[in-house]
Enzyme design. Structure first.
Site, PDB file in Angstrom:
ATOM      1  N   LYS A  13      -4.912  13.816 -15.049  1.00 30.35           N
ATOM      2  CA  LYS A  13      -5.235  15.025 -14.076  1.00 30.35           C
ATOM      3  C   LYS A  13      -4.039  15.377 -13.390  1.00 30.35           C
ATOM      4  O   LYS A  13      -3.243  16.291 -13.438  1.00 30.35           O
ATOM      5  CB  LYS A  13      -6.060  14.878 -13.433  1.00 30.35           C
ATOM      6  CG  LYS A  13      -7.470  14.608 -13.532  1.00 30.35           C
ATOM      7  CD  LYS A  13      -8.525  14.933 -12.383  1.00 30.35           C
ATOM      8  CE  LYS A  13      -8.277  13.595 -11.434  1.00 30.35           C
ATOM      9  NZ  LYS A  13      -8.703  12.353 -12.093  1.00 30.35           N
ATOM     10  N   ARG A  85     -14.523  16.122  -4.887  1.00 30.79           N
ATOM     11  CA  ARG A  85     -14.934  14.835  -5.804  1.00 30.79           C
ATOM     12  C   ARG A  85     -16.611  14.613  -5.590  1.00 30.79           C
ATOM     13  O   ARG A  85     -16.890  13.624  -6.204  1.00 30.79           O
ATOM     14  CB  ARG A  85     -14.338  13.748  -4.945  1.00 30.79           C
ATOM     15  CG  ARG A  85     -12.921  13.378  -5.193  1.00 30.79           C
ATOM     16  CD  ARG A  85     -12.809  12.664  -6.680  1.00 30.79           C
ATOM     17  NE  ARG A  85     -12.010  11.476  -6.580  1.00 30.79           N
ATOM     18  CZ  ARG A  85     -10.717  11.280  -6.727  1.00 30.79           C
ATOM     19  NH1 ARG A  85      -9.980  12.293  -6.435  1.00 30.79           N
ATOM     20  NH2 ARG A  85      -9.936  10.142  -6.714  1.00 30.79           N
ATOM     21  N   ARG A 124      -0.304   2.486 -15.777  1.00 31.13           N
ATOM     22  CA  ARG A 124       0.144   3.107 -14.480  1.00 31.13           C
ATOM     23  C   ARG A 124       0.277   2.065 -13.168  1.00 31.13           C
ATOM     24  O   ARG A 124       1.052   2.124 -12.270  1.00 31.13           O
ATOM     25  CB  ARG A 124      -0.846   4.263 -13.963  1.00 31.13           C
ATOM     26  CG  ARG A 124      -0.357   4.790 -12.782  1.00 31.13           C
ATOM     27  CD  ARG A 124      -1.204   5.965 -12.305  1.00 31.13           C
ATOM     28  NE  ARG A 124      -2.712   5.739 -11.945  1.00 31.13           N
ATOM     29  CZ  ARG A 124      -3.688   6.419 -11.961  1.00 31.13           C
ATOM     30  NH1 ARG A 124      -3.430   7.732 -12.316  1.00 31.13           N
ATOM     31  NH2 ARG A 124      -4.911   6.091 -11.759  1.00 31.13           N
ATOM     32  N   ARG A 130       0.465   0.685  -8.070  1.00 36.77           N
ATOM     33  CA  ARG A 130      -0.605   1.413  -6.928  1.00 36.77           C
ATOM     34  C   ARG A 130      -1.575   0.333  -6.537  1.00 36.77           C
ATOM     35  O   ARG A 130      -2.215  -0.447  -7.218  1.00 36.77           O
ATOM     36  CB  ARG A 130      -1.316   2.447  -7.503  1.00 36.77           C
ATOM     37  CG  ARG A 130      -0.781   3.880  -7.090  1.00 36.77           C
ATOM     38  CD  ARG A 130      -1.190   5.180  -7.994  1.00 36.77           C
ATOM     39  NE  ARG A 130      -2.727   5.179  -7.527  1.00 36.77           N
ATOM     40  CZ  ARG A 130      -3.636   6.099  -7.771  1.00 36.77           C
ATOM     41  NH1 ARG A 130      -3.194   7.258  -8.175  1.00 36.77           N
ATOM     42  NH2 ARG A 130      -4.976   6.201  -7.530  1.00 36.77           N
ATOM     43  N   ARG A 141     -13.749   2.706  -9.074  1.00 38.59           N
ATOM     44  CA  ARG A 141     -13.315   4.147  -9.172  1.00 38.59           C
ATOM     45  C   ARG A 141     -14.158   4.555 -10.103  1.00 38.59           C
ATOM     46  O   ARG A 141     -14.469   6.007 -10.228  1.00 38.59           O
ATOM     47  CB  ARG A 141     -11.906   4.324  -9.079  1.00 38.59           C
ATOM     48  CG  ARG A 141     -11.206   4.008  -7.927  1.00 38.59           C
ATOM     49  CD  ARG A 141      -9.606   3.902  -7.776  1.00 38.59           C
ATOM     50  NE  ARG A 141      -9.080   4.939  -8.462  1.00 38.59           N
ATOM     51  CZ  ARG A 141      -7.959   4.894  -9.220  1.00 38.59           C
ATOM     52  NH1 ARG A 141      -7.535   3.711  -9.361  1.00 38.59           N
ATOM     53  NH2 ARG A 141      -7.416   6.048  -9.462  1.00 38.59           N
TER      54      ARG A 141
HETATM   55  P1  AMP Z   1      -6.557   9.889  -6.647  1.00 44.55           P
HETATM   56  O1  AMP Z   1      -5.147   9.603  -6.415  1.00 44.55           O
HETATM   57  O2  AMP Z   1      -7.171  11.153  -6.726  1.00 44.55           O
HETATM   58  O3  AMP Z   1      -7.004   8.912  -7.839  1.00 44.55           O
HETATM   59  O4  AMP Z   1      -7.130   9.286  -5.518  1.00 44.55           O
HETATM   60  C1  AMP Z   1      -6.944   8.076  -4.999  1.00 44.55           C
HETATM   61  C2  AMP Z   1      -8.129   7.614  -3.953  1.00 44.55           C
HETATM   62  O5  AMP Z   1      -7.984   8.449  -2.859  1.00 44.55           O
HETATM   63  C3  AMP Z   1      -9.580   7.902  -4.235  1.00 44.55           C
HETATM   64  O6  AMP Z   1      -9.985   6.606  -4.870  1.00 44.55           O
HETATM   65  C4  AMP Z   1     -10.199   7.990  -3.039  1.00 44.55           C
HETATM   66  O7  AMP Z   1     -10.436   6.879  -2.376  1.00 44.55           O
HETATM   67  C5  AMP Z   1      -9.422   8.848  -2.124  1.00 44.55           C
HETATM   68  N1  AMP Z   1      -9.646  10.191  -2.420  1.00 44.55           N
HETATM   69  C6  AMP Z   1      -8.711  11.231  -3.200  1.00 44.55           C
HETATM   70  N2  AMP Z   1      -9.439  12.550  -2.993  1.00 44.55           N
HETATM   71  C7  AMP Z   1     -10.492  12.410  -2.420  1.00 44.55           C
HETATM   72  C8  AMP Z   1     -11.410  13.282  -2.476  1.00 44.55           C
HETATM   73  N3  AMP Z   1     -11.493  14.636  -2.745  1.00 44.55           N
HETATM   74  N4  AMP Z   1     -12.578  12.759  -1.478  1.00 44.55           N
HETATM   75  C9  AMP Z   1     -12.787  11.586  -1.244  1.00 44.55           C
HETATM   76  N5  AMP Z   1     -11.873  10.562  -1.435  1.00 44.55           N
HETATM   77  C10 AMP Z   1     -10.678  10.928  -1.926  1.00 44.55           C
END
Ligand code: AMP
Length: 191
Positions: A13, A85, A124, A130, A141
């Site tokens: 994404k 989400r 990654r 990360r 996740r």
């Molecule tokens: P991502 O980079 O989108 O994979 O997000 C990394 C982490 O950030 C996720 O595992 C959540 O802990 C938090 N996070 C990102 N976007 C959201 C969201 N829309 N709602 C809640 N937590 C989020």
């Protein structure tokens, strides 16, 4: 135009959202990136979000929604990556967009086989180190995605907004598919 990218962790994404945003000349809004930046800068939001992110859990809705409201105020369009989400966030997004005079163009759902997800996340983890790419966190996740985020597929399908995108192939091939979909949508709505 407002596009949402939907798909499990590792579906690609982020990469595809950045490329589409550049192509369309509109901002790329990644809530994950915004949260990681807040953590690096040691802001209140960053401190509150850290334990949830480290565990691979969702950060509580009120924190995320405040962040998204700020970013979308005055936006002419955007590519949303990692938001919404869950159904509650999707409901609020609808209201926020209405409030700023925008409407959702569509939801791009990246379809990728499970084996590929795991390989991409492992890659990654090596490249970006990360903190939330450790094995236990990744497993959580994926579980959180299945339980809380995957229901958005039906939510947006029912709303007639869902577009399935084959997420297999090179970055360029997938981006070409996405740009064709975006061009078609722009032609249809004259946006
Ligand atoms: P991502 O980079 O989108 O994979 O997000 C990394 C982490 O950030 C996720 O595992 C959540 O802990 C938090 N996070 C990102 N976007 C959201 C969201 N829309 N709602 C809640 N937590 C989020």
């Amino acid at each position: 135009m407002v596009w949402i990218f939907l798909g499990p962790p590792g579906a690609g994404k982020g990469t595809q959202a950045v490329l589409l945003a550049e192509h369309l000349g509109i901002p790329h809004v990644s809530t994950g990136e915004l949260l990681r930046r807040a953590m690096r800068n040691g802001t209140e939001l960053g401190k509150k979000a850290k334990s949830y992110m480290d565990a691979g859990d969702l950060v509580p809705d009120p924190l995320i929604l405040e962040l998204v409201r700020e970013v979308l105020a005055g936006a002419k369009g955007c590519i949303l990556d990692g938001f919404p989400r869950n159904i509650a966030q999707a409901d609020v997004l609808g209201a926020i967009l209405k409030g700023v005079g925008l409407s959702l163009t569509g939801v791009l759902r990246l379809d990728v086989p499970d084996e590929m997800l795991v390989a991409r996340i492992a890659g990654r983890a090596r490249e970006e180190s990360r903190a939330d790419d450790s094995e236990a966190t990744v497993r959580n996740r994926l579980k959180v995605y299945a339980e809380q985020t995957a229901p958005l597929v039906e939510y947006y399908r029912r709303a007639g907004k869902l577009v399935d995108v084959n997420g297999e192939g090179s970055i360029r091939e997938i981006q070409t598919r996405i740009r064709e979909i975006a061009a078609e949508a722009a032609g249809g709505t004259k946006e």
